[in-house]
Design a protein around this motif. Sequence first.
Motif, PDB file in Angstrom:
ATOM      1  N   THR A 112       0.628  -1.611  -0.045  1.00 35.45           N
ATOM      2  CA  THR A 112       0.145   0.282  -0.168  1.00 35.45           C
ATOM      3  C   THR A 112       1.143   1.500   0.256  1.00 35.45           C
ATOM      4  O   THR A 112       0.329   2.401  -0.495  1.00 35.45           O
ATOM      5  CB  THR A 112      -0.972  -0.094   1.622  1.00 35.45           C
ATOM      6  N   ALA A 113       1.809   0.912   0.067  1.00 37.20           N
ATOM      7  CA  ALA A 113       2.783   1.985   0.421  1.00 37.20           C
ATOM      8  C   ALA A 113       4.169   2.568  -0.817  1.00 37.20           C
ATOM      9  O   ALA A 113       4.752   3.528  -1.329  1.00 37.20           O
ATOM     10  CB  ALA A 113       3.940   2.309   1.778  1.00 37.20           C
ATOM     11  N   ILE A 114       3.963   1.262  -1.788  1.00 38.20           N
ATOM     12  CA  ILE A 114       5.790   1.658  -2.644  1.00 38.20           C
ATOM     13  C   ILE A 114       5.592   2.734  -3.811  1.00 38.20           C
ATOM     14  O   ILE A 114       6.474   3.435  -3.205  1.00 38.20           O
ATOM     15  CB  ILE A 114       4.854   0.353  -3.424  1.00 38.20           C
ATOM     16  N   GLY A 115       4.070   3.239  -3.738  1.00 29.64           N
ATOM     17  CA  GLY A 115       4.264   4.446  -4.748  1.00 29.64           C
ATOM     18  C   GLY A 115       5.161   5.977  -3.998  1.00 29.64           C
ATOM     19  O   GLY A 115       5.356   6.246  -4.552  1.00 29.64           O
ATOM     20  N   PHE A 116       4.466   5.928  -2.701  1.00 30.89           N
ATOM     21  CA  PHE A 116       4.956   6.448  -2.078  1.00 30.89           C
ATOM     22  C   PHE A 116       6.210   6.379  -1.886  1.00 30.89           C
ATOM     23  O   PHE A 116       7.485   7.158  -2.039  1.00 30.89           O
ATOM     24  CB  PHE A 116       4.292   6.828  -0.201  1.00 30.89           C
ATOM     25  N   TYR A 117       7.128   5.190  -2.010  1.00 26.36           N
ATOM     26  CA  TYR A 117       8.813   5.625  -2.174  1.00 26.36           C
ATOM     27  C   TYR A 117       9.363   5.305  -3.447  1.00 26.36           C
ATOM     28  O   TYR A 117      10.260   5.803  -3.228  1.00 26.36           O
ATOM     29  CB  TYR A 117       8.996   3.953  -1.547  1.00 26.36           C
ATOM     30  N   GLU A 118       8.144   4.893  -4.347  1.00 24.81           N
ATOM     31  CA  GLU A 118       9.229   5.547  -5.795  1.00 24.81           C
ATOM     32  C   GLU A 118       9.025   6.901  -6.475  1.00 24.81           C
ATOM     33  O   GLU A 118       9.767   7.277  -6.541  1.00 24.81           O
ATOM     34  CB  GLU A 118       8.314   4.764  -6.301  1.00 24.81           C
ATOM     35  N   LYS A 119       7.462   7.774  -5.429  1.00 24.80           N
ATOM     36  CA  LYS A 119       8.052   9.008  -5.251  1.00 24.80           C
ATOM     37  C   LYS A 119       9.113   9.666  -5.106  1.00 24.80           C
ATOM     38  O   LYS A 119       9.524  10.614  -5.473  1.00 24.80           O
ATOM     39  CB  LYS A 119       6.750   9.293  -4.712  1.00 24.80           C
ATOM     40  N   LEU A 120       9.235   8.824  -3.953  1.00 28.21           N
ATOM     41  CA  LEU A 120      11.037   9.611  -3.317  1.00 28.21           C
ATOM     42  C   LEU A 120      12.652   8.845  -3.796  1.00 28.21           C
ATOM     43  O   LEU A 120      13.422   8.936  -3.198  1.00 28.21           O
ATOM     44  CB  LEU A 120      10.693   8.619  -2.039  1.00 28.21           C
ATOM     45  N   GLY A 121      11.980   7.980  -4.527  1.00 25.49           N
ATOM     46  CA  GLY A 121      13.419   7.473  -5.656  1.00 25.49           C
ATOM     47  C   GLY A 121      14.096   6.113  -5.537  1.00 25.49           C
ATOM     48  O   GLY A 121      15.191   5.809  -5.791  1.00 25.49           O
ATOM     49  N   TYR A 122      13.225   4.930  -4.343  1.00 30.95           N
ATOM     50  CA  TYR A 122      13.688   4.078  -4.357  1.00 30.95           C
ATOM     51  C   TYR A 122      13.192   3.509  -5.569  1.00 30.95           C
ATOM     52  O   TYR A 122      11.708   3.268  -5.819  1.00 30.95           O
ATOM     53  CB  TYR A 122      12.325   3.764  -2.997  1.00 30.95           C
ATOM     54  N   SER A 123      13.596   2.000  -5.465  1.00 29.44           N
ATOM     55  CA  SER A 123      13.420   1.303  -6.825  1.00 29.44           C
ATOM     56  C   SER A 123      13.116  -0.076  -5.869  1.00 29.44           C
ATOM     57  O   SER A 123      13.702  -1.017  -5.202  1.00 29.44           O
ATOM     58  CB  SER A 123      14.785   1.001  -7.358  1.00 29.44           C
ATOM     59  N   ARG A 124      12.094  -0.744  -7.008  1.00 29.66           N
ATOM     60  CA  ARG A 124      11.645  -2.333  -6.445  1.00 29.66           C
ATOM     61  C   ARG A 124      13.356  -3.496  -6.606  1.00 29.66           C
ATOM     62  O   ARG A 124      13.274  -3.623  -7.737  1.00 29.66           O
ATOM     63  CB  ARG A 124      10.883  -2.711  -7.298  1.00 29.66           C
ATOM     64  N   VAL A 125      13.065  -4.157  -5.674  1.00 31.97           N
ATOM     65  CA  VAL A 125      14.004  -5.470  -6.212  1.00 31.97           C
ATOM     66  C   VAL A 125      13.414  -5.971  -5.591  1.00 31.97           C
ATOM     67  O   VAL A 125      12.897  -6.551  -4.845  1.00 31.97           O
ATOM     68  CB  VAL A 125      15.591  -4.958  -4.919  1.00 31.97           C
ATOM     69  N   GLY A 126      13.524  -7.633  -6.934  1.00 28.70           N
ATOM     70  CA  GLY A 126      12.784  -8.430  -7.090  1.00 28.70           C
ATOM     71  C   GLY A 126      11.363  -8.429  -6.771  1.00 28.70           C
ATOM     72  O   GLY A 126      10.439  -6.703  -6.852  1.00 28.70           O
TER      73      GLY A 126
END
Length: 147
Positions: A112-126
């Motif tokens: 539910t919070a992935i979009g928040f972290y993506e906005k802050l420049g975090y990338s998905r791993v796996g």
Amino acid sequence: MTFRKIFPETNAYAQERALRDTLLRQPLGLTMDAESVDWADGTRHFGLFDETDTLVACVLASPGPNGSVRLRQMAVSSASQSSGFGRSLMQQAEAELRRSGVKSLSLHARDTAIGFYEKLGYSRVGDIYLELGIPHQLMGKELVRKE
Ligand SMILES: CC(C)(COP(=O)(O)OP(=O)(O)OC[C@H]1O[C@@H](n2cnc3c(N)ncnc32)[C@H](O)[C@@H]1OP(=O)(O)O)[C@@H](O)C(=O)NCCC(=O)NCCS
């Protein structure tokens, strides 16, 4: 809003535990870990406080492999969400960690919070996986660009 570190056995720490319990543990039917666990491995605690010294947001930074740091227990009080405080806390915590020599960050994001972290420049791993019975995504960010 004031950004600052949170220390054991303080009113700020009591507020932090209450915020984490309400936002992150109770909704999953879980209880809080013992306070000793919170400080066991040199974990740093950061908070954002309003003008009445009330904690609005918190995040913990635990040592990870190879000098990296894992961010966890990120929470913004319900009444203060969607007002930029989550972003402000994360950016100030990142700056503090960068100043202390940390080069990369990781976190286990609730789906539910992935979009928040993506906005802050975090990338998905796996891939998405289950943790505490709910979908999570490992995410990462370099604080210092590799040469
Ligand atoms: C997820 C959470 C930390 C976000 O903090 P917040 O203060 O509400 O977020 P901000 O207002 O700083 O939002 C920053 C940006 O991210 C976006 N955003 C915020 N929450 C989001 C979400 N859940 N999904 C997608 N995007 C989100 C905002 O729209 C904003 O985008 P903009 O800059 O384009 O306007 C907060 O809502 C929260 O504590 N939720 C409950 C506990 C939780 O899920 N913690 C994370 C566990 S991994």
